[in-house]
Design a protein around this motif. Structure first.
Motif, PDB file in Angstrom:
ATOM      1  N   THR A 181      10.943 -17.621 -26.965  1.00 45.51           N
ATOM      2  CA  THR A 181      12.056 -18.424 -27.326  1.00 45.51           C
ATOM      3  C   THR A 181      12.464 -18.483 -28.834  1.00 45.51           C
ATOM      4  N   GLN A 182      11.296 -18.167 -29.709  1.00 47.38           N
ATOM      5  CA  GLN A 182      11.490 -18.291 -31.026  1.00 47.38           C
ATOM      6  C   GLN A 182      12.308 -17.015 -31.531  1.00 47.38           C
ATOM      7  N   LYS A 183      12.124 -15.776 -30.809  1.00 47.37           N
ATOM      8  CA  LYS A 183      12.966 -14.694 -30.713  1.00 47.37           C
ATOM      9  C   LYS A 183      14.139 -14.710 -30.597  1.00 47.37           C
ATOM     10  N   LEU A 184      14.579 -15.474 -29.059  1.00 51.04           N
ATOM     11  CA  LEU A 184      15.823 -15.595 -28.770  1.00 51.04           C
ATOM     12  C   LEU A 184      16.601 -16.615 -29.858  1.00 51.04           C
ATOM     13  N   GLU A 185      15.960 -17.450 -30.172  1.00 53.51           N
ATOM     14  CA  GLU A 185      16.825 -18.283 -31.417  1.00 53.51           C
ATOM     15  C   GLU A 185      16.874 -17.458 -32.558  1.00 53.51           C
ATOM     16  N   GLN A 186      16.262 -16.783 -32.839  1.00 52.53           N
ATOM     17  CA  GLN A 186      16.623 -15.919 -34.084  1.00 52.53           C
ATOM     18  C   GLN A 186      17.548 -15.158 -33.950  1.00 52.53           C
ATOM     19  N   LYS A 187      17.780 -14.366 -32.763  1.00 48.74           N
ATOM     20  CA  LYS A 187      18.879 -13.212 -32.268  1.00 48.74           C
ATOM     21  C   LYS A 187      20.379 -14.307 -32.175  1.00 48.74           C
ATOM     22  N   THR A 188      20.085 -15.471 -31.855  1.00 47.27           N
ATOM     23  CA  THR A 188      21.142 -16.176 -31.504  1.00 47.27           C
ATOM     24  C   THR A 188      21.935 -16.758 -32.741  1.00 47.27           C
ATOM     25  N   GLU A 189      21.090 -16.866 -33.868  1.00 37.66           N
ATOM     26  CA  GLU A 189      21.557 -17.234 -34.957  1.00 37.66           C
ATOM     27  C   GLU A 189      22.266 -16.543 -35.885  1.00 37.66           C
TER      28      GLU A 189
END
Length: 118
Positions: free
Chosen positions: A110-118
């Protein structure tokens, strides 16, 4: 068939001989026999006959075997209980570690996905 019949006959004879013995050794049984030449033969019987003693020894041995096997069963049950308990603890730890690893992997994802969406 013949062997079992002979065994039963032997047990019947042994039981008869054991029952024919003097039961209370505290009161010895004395027999006096006067011979033709005037001599006296005195016979005192105390205790069990050979067959009666053998039967009692067999009964004692059977009791010992039963006691030993009972102890072995009890000890085996204790060992089995301990092994089951240890196995349950190991399984509990493995499940706990597995769930922690899974949750940390989910957090990382989830952290990786959050970083990608930012």
């Amino acid at each position: 068939m013949k062997k079992s019949l002979m065994l039963l006959a032997g047990l019947a004879l042994a039981t008869t001989a054991a029952n024919a013995q003097v039961v209370t050794p505290a009161t010895p049984k004395t027999e006096v026999e006067v011979r033709d030449n005037g001599t006296v033969k005195t016979t005192t019987t105390t205790g069990k006959t050979n067959v009666g003693a053998a039967l009692e020894n067999t009964k004692d041995a059977a009791g010992n075997v039963a006691r030993k096997s009972g102890r072995a069963v009890k000890r085996g049950a204790k060992k089995t209980g301990t092994v089951v308990k240890r196995g349950a603890k190991k399984t509990k730890r493995a499940v706990k570690n597995g769930s922690q690893e899974a949750s940390s992997a989910v957090k990382e994802g989830t952290q990786k996905l959050e970083q990608k969406t930012e």
